[in-house]
Design an enzyme around this catalytic site. Structure first.
Site, short mmCIF file in Angstrom:
data_model
loop_
_atom_site.label_atom_id
_atom_site.label_comp_id
_atom_site.label_asym_id
_atom_site.label_seq_id
_atom_site.Cartn_x
_atom_site.Cartn_y
_atom_site.Cartn_z
N LYS A 134 0.34 -11.79 26.32
CA LYS A 134 -0.86 -12.84 25.90
C LYS A 134 -1.11 -14.02 26.53
O LYS A 134 -0.44 -14.72 26.97
CB LYS A 134 -0.05 -13.16 24.42
CG LYS A 134 -1.05 -14.15 23.52
CD LYS A 134 -0.58 -14.30 22.12
CE LYS A 134 -1.34 -15.10 21.44
NZ LYS A 134 -0.94 -15.39 19.83
N LYS A 191 -3.69 -9.23 25.29
CA LYS A 191 -4.64 -9.93 24.39
C LYS A 191 -5.00 -11.10 25.18
O LYS A 191 -3.96 -11.68 25.75
CB LYS A 191 -3.50 -10.37 23.12
CG LYS A 191 -4.29 -11.20 22.17
CD LYS A 191 -3.33 -11.58 21.05
CE LYS A 191 -3.98 -12.74 20.11
NZ LYS A 191 -3.38 -13.15 19.10
C1 PBG Z 1 -0.84 -16.95 17.38
C2 PBG Z 1 -1.80 -15.89 17.32
C3 PBG Z 1 -3.41 -16.04 17.82
C4 PBG Z 1 -3.80 -14.81 17.42
C5 PBG Z 1 -3.25 -14.20 16.56
N1 PBG Z 1 -1.88 -14.89 16.50
C6 PBG Z 1 -3.88 -16.95 18.94
C7 PBG Z 1 -3.42 -18.28 18.95
O1 PBG Z 1 -3.74 -19.37 18.38
O2 PBG Z 1 -2.68 -18.63 20.11
C8 PBG Z 1 -5.58 -14.73 17.82
C9 PBG Z 1 -6.25 -13.68 17.17
C10 PBG Z 1 -7.51 -13.89 17.48
O3 PBG Z 1 -8.15 -14.73 18.13
O4 PBG Z 1 -8.29 -12.94 16.75
N2 PBG Z 1 0.26 -16.42 17.07
#
Ligand code: PBG
Length: 336
Positions: free
Chosen positions: A203, A257
């Site tokens: 991520k 991601k």
């Molecule tokens: C963090 C989290 C994020 C997303 C899902 N869980 C990103 C973040 O703020 O670091 C992003 C999902 C999206 O942008 O659709 N736990």
């Protein structure tokens, strides 16, 4: 593969197989299916609520009853699973995100209601503290730094609460070290032996999460950035190590991601590790397509389908996308 000799034109004309629709369909190497899609659903408190998110056109925050309807719709469209995320108001947030551990929180109530009404839909729980902390980070702070090991202890308890509520999958999105092994051991010890872990293993600290942070109520509260725990977009070797470690710790599947800017990472995950591979087409990816489409600069529908097919072609087995209901509906109409 045999080498292609020089000068084969006109014996070889690559356009022959492209000339007609029947032939293009036969030689297509990849095909998207509703069975590839996971629908992310943002929950909020209330009854009969569908609240639009300004920065994410087409996506509404849903109250539990509306989320049950979404689960029904996903099942009817052949999309296998929903991924749930909670909107939390500022006054419910705290430094340690303790609402994450409450078995009656919004996530747990939604899981129970959905599992009761639509038992055969898969349910993924986001394991992370950012929907619950008053500083918007995924972990707890100690002297201004994210404390890895203290956070992992809380995440383990959060995952257990979610498994107890009926989630089929816990999906840690926090990027702390060692959390997959710790969560796996705790699930086994508690008898949740068939609850899966889908690890957000690679991520990235991306600029594409803005609309999601709006959606869960974290945008105004987040202090600083997440670069001490999320990955540097410059790195791919490190992603392969992250993924290998999470598989070794007991992840059943791994996630890359964002998706569209990271197709090379998806491909490497699939070919070098080979575990079931999810890709998350994040909020900013969807928002960009929506915005350009709304301006008439691109064909929105075609761009949506192309973006998903590209993620599949890169090697994703499953795609988490806000376009899931749209794409599945379009495929049900017989259009790819
Ligand atoms: C963090 C989290 C994020 C997303 C899902 N869980 C990103 C973040 O703020 O670091 C992003 C999902 C999206 O942008 O659709 N736990």
């Amino acid at each position: 593969m045999a080498a292609i000799p020089n000068g084969t034109f006109p014996r070889t004309r690559m356009r022959r197989t492209r000339a007609a629709d029947w032939s293009r369909r036969l030689v297509a190497e990849n095909r998207l299916s509703p069975a590839d899609l996971v629908w992310p659903v943002i929950l909020r408190e209330g009854e009969g609520v569908r609240e639009p998110v300004a920065s994410l056109p087409g996506v509404d925050r849903l109250s539990v009853d509306a989320a049950v309807d979404a689960a029904q719709r996903a099942r009817n469209l052949g999309a296998p699973a929903l991924a749930l995320f909670p909107f939390t108001s500022v006054n419910e947030r705290s430094p340690d995100g303790r609402l994450a551990l409450d078995p009656t929180n919004l996530m747990c109530r939604a899981a129970r209601a959905i599992k009761k009404a639509v038992p055969d839909i898969g349910l993924l729980a986001d394991v992370a503290l950012d929907p619950y902390t008053d500083h918007g980070h995924d972990g707890v702070l100690n002297d201004g730094e994210i404390d890895n090991d203290a956070t992992v202890e809380i995440l383990v308890r959060q995952a257990l609460v979610q498994a107890e509520a009926g989630f089929d999958v816990v999906a840690p999105s926090d990027m702390m070290d060692g959390r997959i092994g710790a969560i796996r051991d705790a699930l086994e010890a508690a008898g949740h032996t068939s609850v899966q872990i889908v690890s957000y293993a690679a991520k990235y600290a991306s600029a594409l999460y803005g609309p999601y942070r709006d959606a869960i109520g974290a945008a105004g509260v987040l202090k600083g950035d997440k670069r001490t725990y999320q990955m540097d977009p410059a790195n791919s070797q490190e992603a392969v190590r992250e993924i290998a470690l999470d598989v070794a710790e007991g992840a059943d599947a791994v996630m890359v991601k964002p998706a569209g800017f990271y197709l090379d990472i998806i491909r490497r995950a699939k070919t070098e590790i080979g575990a079931p591979t999810y890709a998350f087409q994040v909020s900013g990816e969807c928002a960009m397509i929506e915005a350009a489409g709304a301006n008439g600069w691109i064909d929105r529908d075609a761009a949506v389908m192309e973006s998903l097919l590209a993620i599949k072609r890169a090697g994703a087995d499953a795609i988490i996308t806000y376009f899931a209901p749209f794409a599945a509906e379009r495929m049900a109409d017989g259009r790819g």
